[in-house]
Scaffold this motif. Structure first.
Motif, PDB file in Angstrom:
ATOM      1  N   ARG A 231       0.819  -1.217   0.000  1.00  0.00           N
ATOM      2  CA  ARG A 231       0.000   0.000   0.000  1.00  0.00           C
ATOM      3  C   ARG A 231       0.850   1.263   0.000  1.00  0.00           C
ATOM      4  O   ARG A 231       0.414   2.303  -0.518  1.00  0.00           O
ATOM      5  CB  ARG A 231      -0.951  -0.033   1.191  1.00  0.00           C
ATOM      6  N   ARG A 232       2.049   1.197   0.546  1.00  0.00           N
ATOM      7  CA  ARG A 232       2.936   2.353   0.450  1.00  0.00           C
ATOM      8  C   ARG A 232       3.269   2.634  -1.010  1.00  0.00           C
ATOM      9  O   ARG A 232       3.232   3.796  -1.458  1.00  0.00           O
ATOM     10  CB  ARG A 232       4.216   2.084   1.237  1.00  0.00           C
ATOM     11  N   THR A 233       3.573   1.590  -1.780  1.00  0.00           N
ATOM     12  CA  THR A 233       3.916   1.760  -3.189  1.00  0.00           C
ATOM     13  C   THR A 233       2.734   2.305  -3.983  1.00  0.00           C
ATOM     14  O   THR A 233       2.886   3.203  -4.816  1.00  0.00           O
ATOM     15  CB  THR A 233       4.370   0.417  -3.791  1.00  0.00           C
ATOM     16  N   VAL A 234       1.526   1.759  -3.727  1.00  0.00           N
ATOM     17  CA  VAL A 234       0.339   2.219  -4.449  1.00  0.00           C
ATOM     18  C   VAL A 234       0.052   3.682  -4.126  1.00  0.00           C
ATOM     19  O   VAL A 234      -0.255   4.482  -5.021  1.00  0.00           O
ATOM     20  CB  VAL A 234      -0.875   1.337  -4.098  1.00  0.00           C
ATOM     21  N   ALA A 235       0.139   4.038  -2.838  1.00  0.00           N
ATOM     22  CA  ALA A 235      -0.120   5.427  -2.443  1.00  0.00           C
ATOM     23  C   ALA A 235       0.916   6.371  -3.042  1.00  0.00           C
ATOM     24  O   ALA A 235       0.583   7.484  -3.481  1.00  0.00           O
ATOM     25  CB  ALA A 235      -0.126   5.547  -0.917  1.00  0.00           C
ATOM     26  N   LEU A 236       2.164   5.936  -3.086  1.00  0.00           N
ATOM     27  CA  LEU A 236       3.221   6.788  -3.632  1.00  0.00           C
ATOM     28  C   LEU A 236       3.048   6.968  -5.139  1.00  0.00           C
ATOM     29  O   LEU A 236       3.163   8.094  -5.660  1.00  0.00           O
ATOM     30  CB  LEU A 236       4.583   6.173  -3.322  1.00  0.00           C
ATOM     31  N   ALA A 237       2.742   5.884  -5.846  1.00  0.00           N
ATOM     32  CA  ALA A 237       2.591   5.973  -7.300  1.00  0.00           C
ATOM     33  C   ALA A 237       1.377   6.813  -7.687  1.00  0.00           C
ATOM     34  O   ALA A 237       1.459   7.690  -8.567  1.00  0.00           O
ATOM     35  CB  ALA A 237       2.462   4.567  -7.890  1.00  0.00           C
ATOM     36  N   SER A 238       0.232   6.577  -7.031  1.00  0.00           N
ATOM     37  CA  SER A 238      -0.966   7.355  -7.362  1.00  0.00           C
ATOM     38  C   SER A 238      -0.791   8.816  -6.952  1.00  0.00           C
ATOM     39  O   SER A 238      -1.247   9.728  -7.651  1.00  0.00           O
ATOM     40  CB  SER A 238      -2.196   6.759  -6.684  1.00  0.00           C
TER      41      SER A 238
ATOM     42  N   LEU B 110       3.684  13.646  -0.520  1.00  0.00           N
ATOM     43  CA  LEU B 110       4.517  12.609  -1.120  1.00  0.00           C
ATOM     44  C   LEU B 110       5.670  12.226  -0.205  1.00  0.00           C
ATOM     45  O   LEU B 110       6.014  11.040  -0.063  1.00  0.00           O
ATOM     46  CB  LEU B 110       5.060  13.088  -2.469  1.00  0.00           C
ATOM     47  N   TRP B 111       6.265  13.218   0.438  1.00  0.00           N
ATOM     48  CA  TRP B 111       7.369  12.948   1.364  1.00  0.00           C
ATOM     49  C   TRP B 111       6.891  12.083   2.532  1.00  0.00           C
ATOM     50  O   TRP B 111       7.574  11.141   2.944  1.00  0.00           O
ATOM     51  CB  TRP B 111       7.941  14.269   1.890  1.00  0.00           C
ATOM     52  N   ALA B 112       5.707  12.376   3.048  1.00  0.00           N
ATOM     53  CA  ALA B 112       5.172  11.604   4.171  1.00  0.00           C
ATOM     54  C   ALA B 112       4.937  10.153   3.778  1.00  0.00           C
ATOM     55  O   ALA B 112       5.219   9.233   4.554  1.00  0.00           O
ATOM     56  CB  ALA B 112       3.876  12.238   4.666  1.00  0.00           C
ATOM     57  N   VAL B 113       4.425   9.914   2.577  1.00  0.00           N
ATOM     58  CA  VAL B 113       4.212   8.536   2.115  1.00  0.00           C
ATOM     59  C   VAL B 113       5.555   7.844   1.873  1.00  0.00           C
ATOM     60  O   VAL B 113       5.724   6.665   2.184  1.00  0.00           O
ATOM     61  CB  VAL B 113       3.346   8.526   0.834  1.00  0.00           C
ATOM     62  N   TRP B 114       6.514   8.579   1.333  1.00  0.00           N
ATOM     63  CA  TRP B 114       7.855   8.027   1.088  1.00  0.00           C
ATOM     64  C   TRP B 114       8.480   7.514   2.373  1.00  0.00           C
ATOM     65  O   TRP B 114       9.175   6.484   2.373  1.00  0.00           O
ATOM     66  CB  TRP B 114       8.735   9.097   0.450  1.00  0.00           C
ATOM     67  N   ARG B 115       8.214   8.192   3.505  1.00  0.00           N
ATOM     68  CA  ARG B 115       8.800   7.811   4.788  1.00  0.00           C
ATOM     69  C   ARG B 115       8.084   6.634   5.454  1.00  0.00           C
ATOM     70  O   ARG B 115       8.550   6.129   6.471  1.00  0.00           O
ATOM     71  CB  ARG B 115       8.757   9.012   5.747  1.00  0.00           C
ATOM     72  N   LEU B 116       6.944   6.201   4.905  1.00  0.00           N
ATOM     73  CA  LEU B 116       6.232   5.075   5.501  1.00  0.00           C
ATOM     74  C   LEU B 116       7.016   3.782   5.326  1.00  0.00           C
ATOM     75  O   LEU B 116       7.760   3.613   4.355  1.00  0.00           O
ATOM     76  CB  LEU B 116       4.858   4.904   4.839  1.00  0.00           C
ATOM     77  N   PRO B 117       6.824   2.838   6.237  1.00  0.00           N
ATOM     78  CA  PRO B 117       7.408   1.509   6.027  1.00  0.00           C
ATOM     79  C   PRO B 117       6.618   0.736   4.973  1.00  0.00           C
ATOM     80  O   PRO B 117       5.544   1.165   4.542  1.00  0.00           O
ATOM     81  CB  PRO B 117       7.251   0.847   7.409  1.00  0.00           C
ATOM     82  N   SER B 118       7.144  -0.397   4.563  1.00  0.00           N
ATOM     83  CA  SER B 118       6.404  -1.255   3.652  1.00  0.00           C
ATOM     84  C   SER B 118       5.103  -1.704   4.316  1.00  0.00           C
ATOM     85  O   SER B 118       5.084  -2.080   5.494  1.00  0.00           O
ATOM     86  CB  SER B 118       7.253  -2.473   3.289  1.00  0.00           C
ATOM     87  N   LEU B 119       3.990  -1.654   3.577  1.00  0.00           N
ATOM     88  CA  LEU B 119       2.676  -1.978   4.146  1.00  0.00           C
ATOM     89  C   LEU B 119       1.916  -2.946   3.236  1.00  0.00           C
ATOM     90  O   LEU B 119       0.889  -2.606   2.642  1.00  0.00           O
ATOM     91  CB  LEU B 119       1.855  -0.688   4.343  1.00  0.00           C
ATOM     92  N   PRO B 120       2.397  -4.179   3.120  1.00  0.00           N
ATOM     93  CA  PRO B 120       1.655  -5.154   2.310  1.00  0.00           C
ATOM     94  C   PRO B 120       0.377  -5.566   3.012  1.00  0.00           C
ATOM     95  O   PRO B 120       0.316  -5.605   4.243  1.00  0.00           O
ATOM     96  CB  PRO B 120       2.635  -6.326   2.216  1.00  0.00           C
ATOM     97  N   PRO B 121      -0.695  -5.867   2.269  1.00  0.00           N
ATOM     98  CA  PRO B 121      -1.939  -6.313   2.906  1.00  0.00           C
ATOM     99  C   PRO B 121      -1.751  -7.665   3.594  1.00  0.00           C
ATOM    100  O   PRO B 121      -0.988  -8.508   3.110  1.00  0.00           O
ATOM    101  CB  PRO B 121      -2.929  -6.411   1.742  1.00  0.00           C
ATOM    102  N   ASP B 122      -2.434  -7.857   4.694  1.00  0.00           N
ATOM    103  CA  ASP B 122      -2.370  -9.112   5.441  1.00  0.00           C
ATOM    104  C   ASP B 122      -3.371 -10.101   4.830  1.00  0.00           C
ATOM    105  O   ASP B 122      -4.580  -9.950   5.007  1.00  0.00           O
ATOM    106  CB  ASP B 122      -2.697  -8.854   6.918  1.00  0.00           C
ATOM    107  N   ARG B 123      -2.859 -11.099   4.128  1.00  0.00           N
ATOM    108  CA  ARG B 123      -3.741 -12.070   3.478  1.00  0.00           C
ATOM    109  C   ARG B 123      -3.821 -13.384   4.251  1.00  0.00           C
ATOM    110  O   ARG B 123      -4.327 -14.382   3.737  1.00  0.00           O
ATOM    111  CB  ARG B 123      -3.247 -12.355   2.058  1.00  0.00           C
ATOM    112  N   SER B 124      -3.326 -13.409   5.471  1.00  0.00           N
ATOM    113  CA  SER B 124      -3.320 -14.661   6.219  1.00  0.00           C
ATOM    114  C   SER B 124      -4.731 -15.195   6.448  1.00  0.00           C
ATOM    115  O   SER B 124      -4.938 -16.406   6.545  1.00  0.00           O
ATOM    116  CB  SER B 124      -2.618 -14.455   7.571  1.00  0.00           C
ATOM    117  N   ALA B 125      -5.726 -14.278   6.551  1.00  0.00           N
ATOM    118  CA  ALA B 125      -7.110 -14.719   6.771  1.00  0.00           C
ATOM    119  C   ALA B 125      -7.761 -15.212   5.494  1.00  0.00           C
ATOM    120  O   ALA B 125      -8.804 -15.866   5.537  1.00  0.00           O
ATOM    121  CB  ALA B 125      -7.929 -13.573   7.364  1.00  0.00           C
TER     122      ALA B 125
ATOM    123  N   PRO C 286     -11.731  -7.039   7.406  1.00  0.00           N
ATOM    124  CA  PRO C 286     -10.414  -7.696   7.401  1.00  0.00           C
ATOM    125  C   PRO C 286      -9.409  -6.909   6.569  1.00  0.00           C
ATOM    126  O   PRO C 286      -9.773  -6.259   5.586  1.00  0.00           O
ATOM    127  CB  PRO C 286     -10.708  -9.062   6.771  1.00  0.00           C
ATOM    128  N   ASP C 287      -8.155  -7.008   6.956  1.00  0.00           N
ATOM    129  CA  ASP C 287      -7.135  -6.182   6.308  1.00  0.00           C
ATOM    130  C   ASP C 287      -7.050  -6.456   4.811  1.00  0.00           C
ATOM    131  O   ASP C 287      -6.842  -5.526   4.016  1.00  0.00           O
ATOM    132  CB  ASP C 287      -5.773  -6.448   6.960  1.00  0.00           C
TER     133      ASP C 287
END
Length: 430
Positions: free
Chosen positions: A79-86, A188-203, A360-361
């Motif tokens: 989600r960090r990548t998607v938010a940064l690209a969009s 954009l800078w704030a999103v760039w500083r976010l950690p990686s945020l992949p969706p939780d698909r364990s469920a 769910p996430d």
């Protein structure tokens, strides 16, 4: 007193959320500058209110389509990548609008296209950011975080149009757009500083490879079996479709109250002021656990406020131009809209929190995409219904009837699904 004011705990607990909130605050104001400036430029080029209105259509369709598919994208990728690209596409669209002004091109078609591009990117960016926030602040701080977001949005809605008009008049379109280009870099800078945020698909491990239309439909299937989450959408549609008054404000302020454009501006600002006050004093409701009941009460208050607004309009309609009582009527109408804006803000905070907490996430992005579509489309439907009804009933009667139908509608929904009234944020169930 501190418990009455906005809860700043999310800003203190999460540096990542704090950076995102500050970046978005600047970006929201800049975006409002551009929206106002584009409207003014299109009118200056065409001398047509219809052409200005078509900007809304150019923005709405890409936002709806991209909102649905953008949520699915956010549920499949980091989600960090998607938010940064969009966000980068949004920034590029604004930069091109500024370049269009600096070059003196003066093409309405180009402006429509760039507004559509910006809106499409925003349709992806908004649900992605909505899906990110729970991961940054945790369930307990979600109501306070959503109230903080509402506070910045309402501030931008009040300050942006005023600053946009002043800047266009003083330094021109090009510099006004350039301010947005610069301020959006903070987001954009704030999103760039976010950690990686992949969706939780364990469920839902089977959801990993799904995409496209089937992925979007999975979100709607989830809504079909989760009554509390579904009710957050249905309740808002009822409120907006029956009692959204914006389409009637020009006639009310300019003709019935006889105040011209200034009175219309007061009425529009009053709703934004109500939203701001609700955010400022959000400590009064963000600690409420029965959030379903909070949604119902807030929407009923919205309907009653709109009905009261209509009652004042009915009283003022027969008064002749220049009657001193019209000033009192304007003040009363503004007060009603302040209450309506505050009630709508409270409803939005609770509905957003329920959606984020009970989903769910791995479905957050898709449900946030539906949320974006409802928020964008509901008011448009309400404007169409109110505008059509006013041609037959008049503005005052339409507002009263709409407010009454809103209260009746939310009462009927709670009767059909009484469990929503017992929704408890400490035990979120979809």
């Amino acid at each position: 007193m501190p418990r009455l004011l906005v809860d700043l705990a999310p800003l203190e607990a999460s540096p990542a959320y704090r950076r995102l909130w500050l970046g978005n605050a600047l970006a929201f104001v800049g975006t409002q500058l551009t929206l106002v400036a584009v409207s003014l430029e299109v009118f200056a080029l065409t001398d047509s209110s219809f052409a200005v209105g078509m900007l809304g259509l150019a923005a709405l369709i890409p936002s709806v389509v991209a909102g649905l598919y953008g949520g699915a994208v956010a549920d499949r990728h980091d989600r960090r990548t998607v938010a940064l690209a969009s966000g980068a596409v949004m920034w590029a669209a604004t930069a091109l609008i500024a370049a269009h002004a600096w070059a003196g091109v003066e093409s309405v078609g180009v402006l429509y296209g760039l507004v559509a591009l910006h809106s499409a990117a925003s349709g992806i960016n908004q649900p992605t950011r909505g899906a990110i926030i729970p991961a940054l602040v945790g369930p307990a701080l979600l109501p306070a975080a959503n109230a903080l977001n509402m506070l910045t949005f309402s501030t931008a809605m009040m300050a942006g149009p005023l600053l946009g008009g002043v800047l266009v008049a003083s330094v021109g379109y090009a510099w006004t757009y350039t301010v947005d280009v610069v301020t959006f870099l903070a987001a954009l800078w704030a999103v760039w500083r976010l950690p990686s945020l992949p969706p939780d698909r364990s469920a839902a491990p089977d959801d990993v490879g799904r995409g496209g239309l089937s992925s979007v439909l999975d979100g709607f299937r989830f809504l079909g079996t989760r009554p509390n989450v579904r009710m957050t959408f249905v309740a808002d549609i009822v409120a907006m479709a029956t009692a959204f008054p914006r389409a009637l404000l020009p006639a009310v302020g300019g003709t019935i109250l006889g105040g011209g454009e200034a009175a219309v501006g007061v009425l529009l600002a009053s709703m934004a002021a109500g939203t701001f006050l609700a955010g400022l004093f959000s400590g009064t409701f963000t600690r409420v656990h029965r959030q379903g009941r909070g949604v119902a009460v807030a929407i009923a208050a919205w309907g009653l406020s709109v009905a009261a607004f209509g009652a004042v309009v009915l009283w003022a309609a027969p008064l002749p131009d220049g009657d001193p009582r019209l000033g009192s009527a304007l003040a009363a109408c503004a007060a009603c809209l302040v209450v309506a804006g505050a009630a709508d803000s409270v409803s939005a905070v609770f509905r957003t929190t329920i959606l984020q907490s009970a989903t769910p996430d791995h479905l957050q992005g898709r449900l946030q995409g539906v949320f974006v579509v409802v928020v964008a489309g509901g008011p448009r439907v309400g404007e169409m219904i109110q505008g059509t009804a006013s041609a037959a009933l008049g503005e005052g009667a339409t507002l009263v009837l709409g407010g009454v139908l809103c209260v009746a509608g939310i009462a009927l929904l709670m009767r059909v699904q009484p469990g929503f009234l017992h929704y408890d944020a400490r035990r979120p169930t979809p």
